[in-house]
Design an enzyme around this catalytic site. Structure first.
Site, short mmCIF file in Angstrom:
data_model
loop_
_atom_site.label_atom_id
_atom_site.label_comp_id
_atom_site.label_asym_id
_atom_site.label_seq_id
_atom_site.Cartn_x
_atom_site.Cartn_y
_atom_site.Cartn_z
N ASP A 84 -61.00 -58.22 -64.48
CA ASP A 84 -60.96 -57.84 -63.39
C ASP A 84 -62.14 -57.67 -62.64
OD1 ASP A 84 -59.12 -58.40 -60.87
OD2 ASP A 84 -59.90 -56.53 -60.40
N THR A 85 -62.67 -58.17 -61.41
CA THR A 85 -64.07 -58.13 -61.03
C THR A 85 -63.76 -57.75 -59.46
OG1 THR A 85 -65.34 -59.43 -62.52
CG2 THR A 85 -66.39 -58.89 -60.49
#
Length: 187
Positions: free
Chosen positions: A70-71
């Site tokens: 997840d960014t």
């Protein structure tokens, strides 16, 4: 790399990075609620969501390694996720214009019931972006699937980013050097 990898991401950027690393993988997607508790740091949020994504596979994998990520983009204590509308994307890019922000990617590996998670942080410095450039980028590139409303490998990143402190691939969406080290440990 001889491990069988399940990439739990529809991101074409993550897929391309794995291909460039000569890692064979297959894609398996699951719907996961990406909400998180209040009060977490950007680093904790990214790892929390990546781990949540891996937990969706807990009962289903044998000898394969599940890779989730997840960014997020953070600026002045504010988390910029994916934009909800083109107008929201323009607003986010205006916020990033002329400023430094952090890109944090949390990664979780699930292998034989064990979770290994880590994160990477890159500082990205944008020059002042004229409104016309921002609007043109949003209209042409439709960055609705990107945290912070931009892709570093796309026009706005190529012409707007003055410098990066940290990993380029982390800003793309996967800290490849750290990932590679962790995958080797899993032998």
């Amino acid at each position: 790399m001889n491990k069988k990898i399940i990439l739990a991401s529809k991101s074409p950027r993550r897929q391309e990075l794995l291909r460039l690393m000569d890692i064979d993988f297959r894609i398996v997607l699951k719907e996961v609620d990406e909400s998180y508790p209040e009060g977490l740091t950007p680093e904790q949020i990214a790892v929390y969501i990546a781990t949540k994504k891996a937990e969706a596979f807990d009962e289903e994998v044998g000898d394969e390694v599940v890779l989730t990520a997840d960014t997020i983009v953070a600026i002045n204590g504010q988390i910029l996720g994916k934009p909800e509308t083109p107008a929201h994307a323009v607003e986010m890019l205006r916020t990033l214009s002329g400023s430094m922000h952090k890109v944090v990617t949390g990664v979780c590996l699930l292998h034989k019931g064990k979770y290994t998670s880590f994160y990477d942080v890159s500082e990205v410095h944008f020059r002042e972006l004229p409104d016309a450039e921002i609007k043109d980028y949003v209209d042409r590139y439709k960055p609705m699937d990107k945290a912070g409303s931009y892709g570093i490998q796309e026009r706005i990143g190529l012409i707007g980013i003055e410098r990066i402190n940290g990993s380029y691939t982390n800003v793309v969406g996967l800290p490849t050097e750290k990932l590679y080290r962790e995958l080797i440990i899993l032998r």
